[in-house]
Design a protein around this motif. Structure first.
Motif, PDB file in Angstrom:
ATOM      1  N   ALA A 111     -14.483 -22.431   5.312  1.00 34.65           N
ATOM      2  CA  ALA A 111     -13.603 -21.099   5.341  1.00 34.65           C
ATOM      3  C   ALA A 111     -13.396 -20.853   6.696  1.00 34.65           C
ATOM      4  O   ALA A 111     -14.010 -21.353   7.681  1.00 34.65           O
ATOM      5  CB  ALA A 111     -14.321 -20.133   4.562  1.00 34.65           C
ATOM      6  N   PRO A 112     -12.177 -19.937   6.930  1.00 40.97           N
ATOM      7  CA  PRO A 112     -11.910 -19.592   8.243  1.00 40.97           C
ATOM      8  C   PRO A 112     -12.928 -19.028   9.201  1.00 40.97           C
ATOM      9  O   PRO A 112     -13.722 -18.475   8.575  1.00 40.97           O
ATOM     10  CB  PRO A 112     -10.811 -18.757   8.049  1.00 40.97           C
ATOM     11  CG  PRO A 112     -10.145 -19.174   6.882  1.00 40.97           C
ATOM     12  CD  PRO A 112     -11.231 -19.526   6.080  1.00 40.97           C
ATOM     13  N   TRP A 139     -18.547 -16.634   0.819  1.00 40.23           N
ATOM     14  CA  TRP A 139     -18.582 -16.692   2.115  1.00 40.23           C
ATOM     15  C   TRP A 139     -19.925 -16.282   2.675  1.00 40.23           C
ATOM     16  O   TRP A 139     -20.044 -15.344   2.775  1.00 40.23           O
ATOM     17  CB  TRP A 139     -17.050 -16.332   2.590  1.00 40.23           C
ATOM     18  CG  TRP A 139     -15.870 -16.942   2.256  1.00 40.23           C
ATOM     19  CD1 TRP A 139     -15.688 -17.850   1.156  1.00 40.23           C
ATOM     20  CD2 TRP A 139     -14.540 -16.743   2.676  1.00 40.23           C
ATOM     21  NE1 TRP A 139     -14.472 -18.200   1.161  1.00 40.23           N
ATOM     22  CE2 TRP A 139     -13.625 -17.417   1.894  1.00 40.23           C
ATOM     23  CE3 TRP A 139     -14.261 -15.933   3.647  1.00 40.23           C
ATOM     24  CZ2 TRP A 139     -12.331 -17.783   2.133  1.00 40.23           C
ATOM     25  CZ3 TRP A 139     -12.700 -16.124   4.080  1.00 40.23           C
ATOM     26  CH2 TRP A 139     -11.805 -16.764   3.120  1.00 40.23           C
ATOM     27  N   PRO A 447      -1.747 -21.789   5.408  1.00 36.91           N
ATOM     28  CA  PRO A 447      -3.248 -21.225   5.824  1.00 36.91           C
ATOM     29  C   PRO A 447      -3.432 -19.813   6.350  1.00 36.91           C
ATOM     30  O   PRO A 447      -4.259 -19.082   6.273  1.00 36.91           O
ATOM     31  CB  PRO A 447      -3.347 -22.237   7.142  1.00 36.91           C
ATOM     32  CG  PRO A 447      -2.479 -23.262   6.850  1.00 36.91           C
ATOM     33  CD  PRO A 447      -1.268 -22.821   5.921  1.00 36.91           C
ATOM     34  N   ASP A 450      -5.635 -17.691   3.795  1.00 37.70           N
ATOM     35  CA  ASP A 450      -7.077 -17.513   4.040  1.00 37.70           C
ATOM     36  C   ASP A 450      -7.388 -16.884   5.287  1.00 37.70           C
ATOM     37  O   ASP A 450      -8.385 -16.262   5.373  1.00 37.70           O
ATOM     38  CB  ASP A 450      -7.619 -18.974   4.081  1.00 37.70           C
ATOM     39  CG  ASP A 450      -7.850 -19.607   2.922  1.00 37.70           C
ATOM     40  OD1 ASP A 450      -7.632 -18.860   1.627  1.00 37.70           O
ATOM     41  OD2 ASP A 450      -8.075 -20.935   2.931  1.00 37.70           O
ATOM     42  N   GLU A 451      -6.463 -16.888   6.283  1.00 42.09           N
ATOM     43  CA  GLU A 451      -6.728 -16.075   7.597  1.00 42.09           C
ATOM     44  C   GLU A 451      -6.748 -14.841   7.205  1.00 42.09           C
ATOM     45  O   GLU A 451      -7.566 -13.879   7.761  1.00 42.09           O
ATOM     46  CB  GLU A 451      -5.690 -16.742   8.435  1.00 42.09           C
ATOM     47  CG  GLU A 451      -5.687 -17.980   8.951  1.00 42.09           C
ATOM     48  CD  GLU A 451      -4.604 -18.493   9.706  1.00 42.09           C
ATOM     49  OE1 GLU A 451      -3.614 -17.640  10.160  1.00 42.09           O
ATOM     50  OE2 GLU A 451      -4.486 -19.730  10.209  1.00 42.09           O
ATOM     51  N   ILE A 453      -7.369 -13.293   4.338  1.00 44.87           N
ATOM     52  CA  ILE A 453      -8.481 -12.976   3.569  1.00 44.87           C
ATOM     53  C   ILE A 453      -9.815 -12.705   4.437  1.00 44.87           C
ATOM     54  O   ILE A 453     -10.714 -11.944   4.399  1.00 44.87           O
ATOM     55  CB  ILE A 453      -8.991 -14.171   2.527  1.00 44.87           C
ATOM     56  CG1 ILE A 453      -7.857 -14.146   1.364  1.00 44.87           C
ATOM     57  CG2 ILE A 453     -10.468 -13.968   1.991  1.00 44.87           C
ATOM     58  CD1 ILE A 453      -7.774 -15.280   0.314  1.00 44.87           C
ATOM     59  N   ALA A 454      -9.882 -13.651   5.328  1.00 43.21           N
ATOM     60  CA  ALA A 454     -10.981 -13.607   6.418  1.00 43.21           C
ATOM     61  C   ALA A 454     -11.036 -12.321   7.181  1.00 43.21           C
ATOM     62  O   ALA A 454     -12.078 -11.871   7.606  1.00 43.21           O
ATOM     63  CB  ALA A 454     -10.883 -14.814   7.356  1.00 43.21           C
ATOM     64  N   VAL A 509     -14.772 -14.269  -2.584  1.00 44.62           N
ATOM     65  CA  VAL A 509     -13.441 -14.713  -2.730  1.00 44.62           C
ATOM     66  C   VAL A 509     -13.121 -15.232  -4.291  1.00 44.62           C
ATOM     67  O   VAL A 509     -13.513 -16.192  -4.614  1.00 44.62           O
ATOM     68  CB  VAL A 509     -13.013 -15.454  -1.666  1.00 44.62           C
ATOM     69  CG1 VAL A 509     -11.328 -15.615  -2.012  1.00 44.62           C
ATOM     70  CG2 VAL A 509     -13.183 -14.918  -0.385  1.00 44.62           C
ATOM     71  N   ARG A 511     -10.156 -16.103  -7.264  1.00 46.87           N
ATOM     72  CA  ARG A 511      -8.907 -16.621  -7.307  1.00 46.87           C
ATOM     73  C   ARG A 511      -8.567 -16.577  -8.924  1.00 46.87           C
ATOM     74  O   ARG A 511      -9.508 -17.082  -9.540  1.00 46.87           O
ATOM     75  CB  ARG A 511      -8.418 -17.795  -6.438  1.00 46.87           C
ATOM     76  CG  ARG A 511      -8.710 -17.704  -5.178  1.00 46.87           C
ATOM     77  CD  ARG A 511      -8.527 -18.872  -4.379  1.00 46.87           C
ATOM     78  NE  ARG A 511      -9.264 -19.015  -3.043  1.00 46.87           N
ATOM     79  CZ  ARG A 511      -8.390 -18.955  -1.928  1.00 46.87           C
ATOM     80  NH1 ARG A 511      -7.067 -18.598  -2.043  1.00 46.87           N
ATOM     81  NH2 ARG A 511      -9.145 -18.896  -0.785  1.00 46.87           N
TER      82      ARG A 511
END
Length: 570
Positions: A111-112, A139, A447, A450-451, A453-454, A509, A511
């Motif tokens: 993950a990021p 995560w 991407p 995900d960035e 989300i991080a 996370v 989905r």
């Protein structure tokens, strides 16, 4: 905490229960891992036997009539997560007993930010069928390697003989699985014997919980008490108690730790708590739902409006992670159509009594603060909230059927950037955040999603799903984003659930599919899930919830056709 003094009989009851737990700690320490796994299976069997009585008792205090589809909420948030949670936790304990890590058998990903992600949903073929299209990852914090994560998984069960004293769990009054799941987490993750003090709202579940937890009560590892704040104060300040865990609001947390009123506020400012022993907590906050602009069909708009209404109105709105503010694009061409469908979804959702104490007062406070709000069948919708001067909607958890709408500018990418910043900086609490976006929009973001989300500082992030799915996923972690302290507790300290017993997870996370089946398949989404049974407008939720709980008690292929048939009729 300012309370009336407990009676002599109450004091004696508390003292007796804690003395029994002090003695019971030695018996718990003597339980090896195979026996602890068997105890979980016994709790699971007792839960299955008590499930009907459990739902009846919950329906009684929530005043839900026989035959109401809303009984599905009680099946799915009462016995169901305890059935799945005990099974998952027993699997982890058996892994440790066999010299394996609880993480073995779960796939890992990157993950990021140098994070390791553990795929916890789906876990097995039944998950792939019953929750088709849904997934969840836990995560870990940046810098925690896969090897280190595997090595530390197991927490208190790595050395079961090293017990950690007596803990108190102050039970929740809304979602009925919380008290039992919290007791199990204290016992197994932290290796503490537990005094569970029920919230007075749930006293009608005392007999059910006593039967469900009977295997652990008989060992001497659990005691259950009833009573008000006076009993709670006696418990948390008792010298035999070394740790406190609570579920509730930040205000209740501060009253317990610092005391109530002006004196409590002074103690908080001065950093001089009344309660100095360690406190962990799962608290609420103002959870947002970020709706990214895109090109949606009318059916998409209608379905996602009902999705948002569910996030607010599930359990009457009395959820720590209920969505309180919808953030939408001011430049979105379909904004007005979405709001039209949202108003309809709120107005058409089944009515129910305001069972949680103080709900009507909190609704009145919202109407006083926002006199232009719409009242839709006793639900409050506040549109056009100015994000530069939002008032209490972003800073006060109403814990009532109150929903606000904030508009932010930009295309999907620009909107996402500013929405993430707004959610992080302007909303009270960090328990959960929802993102809703068309699959085409997600593909365009690539991407960057995900960035984002991080970057979001929330304990659970859900994309095209409700964060409540994270609560229902036994192997996922549940709790606030890490880093809070008792003097700035936000949505709490620590995590619960986490049946694979990861050490210090950062977030979960989740989905889900953007559309229900069969529309999902028509549009190329690999999901067979119809309208989820937790949707407030699901007509067969009660029957589906009962079938899911029955399946969780005894998974078998022969039960699946009935579950699918009921779910499709919803």
């Amino acid at each position: 905490m300012t309370t009336s003094a407990p009676t002599a009989e109450q004091e004696a009851r508390v003292d007796r229960a804690l003395a029994e737990l002090v003695r019971g700690e030695a018996a718990w320490a003597a339980c090896d891992l195979p026996r602890r796994a068997r105890l979980l299976e016994q709790v699971r069997a007792a839960t299955a036997a008590q499930s009907e009585a459990w739902v009846r008792a919950a329906a009684a205090y929530k005043r839900l009539p026989d035959g109401s589809p809303l009984l599905g909420e009680e099946w799915m948030s009462g016995p169901y997560p305890v059935l799945t949670g005990t099974a998952a936790l027993a699997e982890s304990v058996r892994a440790l007993a066999g010299g394996r890590s609880p993480v073995d058998g779960f796939s890992l990903a990157e993950a990021p930010g140098g994070r390791v992600a553990v795929r916890v949903l789906p876990h097995g073929i039944h998950d792939r069928l019953l929750l088709s299209g849904f997934s969840a990852e836990v995560w870990m914090p940046p810098g925690v390697s896969a090897a280190r994560m595997r090595e530390r998984a197991g927490l208190g069960q790595r050395r079961p003989e090293r017990t950690a004293g007596v803990g108190v769990v102050l039970g929740a009054g809304n979602i009925t699985s919380i008290p039992v799941l919290d007791v199990l987490y204290e016992l197994y993750a932290h290796n503490r014997v537990v005094a569970l003090k029920l919230n007075p709202i749930t006293d009608g579940l005392f007999d059910v919980f006593s039967a469900v937890l009977a295997p652990l009560i008989e060992v001497g590892a659990v005691r259950i008490l009833t009573g008000g704040a006076d009993v709670g104060a006696r418990l948390v300040h008792h010298p035999s108690v070394g740790h406190v865990h609570m579920t509730g609001s930040a205000a209740t947390h501060d009253a317990i730790v610092f005391g109530a009123g002006a004196e409590g506020a002074d103690r908080k400012r001065n950093g001089t708590p009344l309660l100095t022993k360690p406190v962990t907590s799962e608290l609420g906050g103002v959870s947002p739902t970020l709706v990214l602009p895109g090109a949606w069909s009318e059916a998409d708009l209608r379905f996602q409006a009902e999705h948002v209404a569910t996030q607010r109105l599930h359990n009457g709105g009395y959820n720590c992670v209920a969505s309180q503010v919808v953030v939408i694009g001011s430049d979105w061409a379909q904004k007005d159509r979405f709001l039209t469908h949202l108003r309809a979804a709120l107005a058409q959702a089944p009515t129910r009594p305001a069972y949680y104490p103080g709900s009507d007062d909190r609704v009145r406070q919202a109407l006083d603060a926002y006199p232009d709000a719409r009242v839709l069948d006793e639900r409050v919708l506040v549109e056009g909230v100015d994000p530069s001067a939002p008032g209490p909607l972003l800073t006060t958890e109403y814990f009532a059927p109150v929903l606000g709408v904030v508009e932010l500018p930009g295309n999907a990418r620009e909107f996402l950037d500013v929405a993430v910043r707004t959610a992080n900086e302007d909303f009270a609490g960090t328990l959960g955040v929802n993102l809703i976006a068309h699959p085409g929009t997600l593909a365009d973001l690539g991407p960057a999603l995900d960035e984002a989300i991080a970057e979001l500082r929330y304990g659970t992030v859900a994309v095209n799903a409700w964060t409540g799915v994270g609560y229902l996923t036994a192997n996922a972690s549940w709790g606030a984003f890490p880093g809070h302290t008792v003097d700035d507790v936000q949505s709490g300290i620590g995590v619960v659930h986490n049946a694979i017993l990861l050490d210090g997870p950062e977030r979960t996370v989740v989905r889900g599919p953007f559309r229900p089946a069969p529309r999902s398949l028509v549009h190329g989404e690999l999901s067979l899930s119809p309208k989820p049974p937790w949707f407030v407008g699901n007509r067969t939720a009660a029957g589906t919830g009962r079938l899911l709980a029955d399946f969780a008690a005894a998974p078998r292929w022969s039960a699946l056709p009935g579950i699918f048939a009921s779910a499709l009729r919803g």
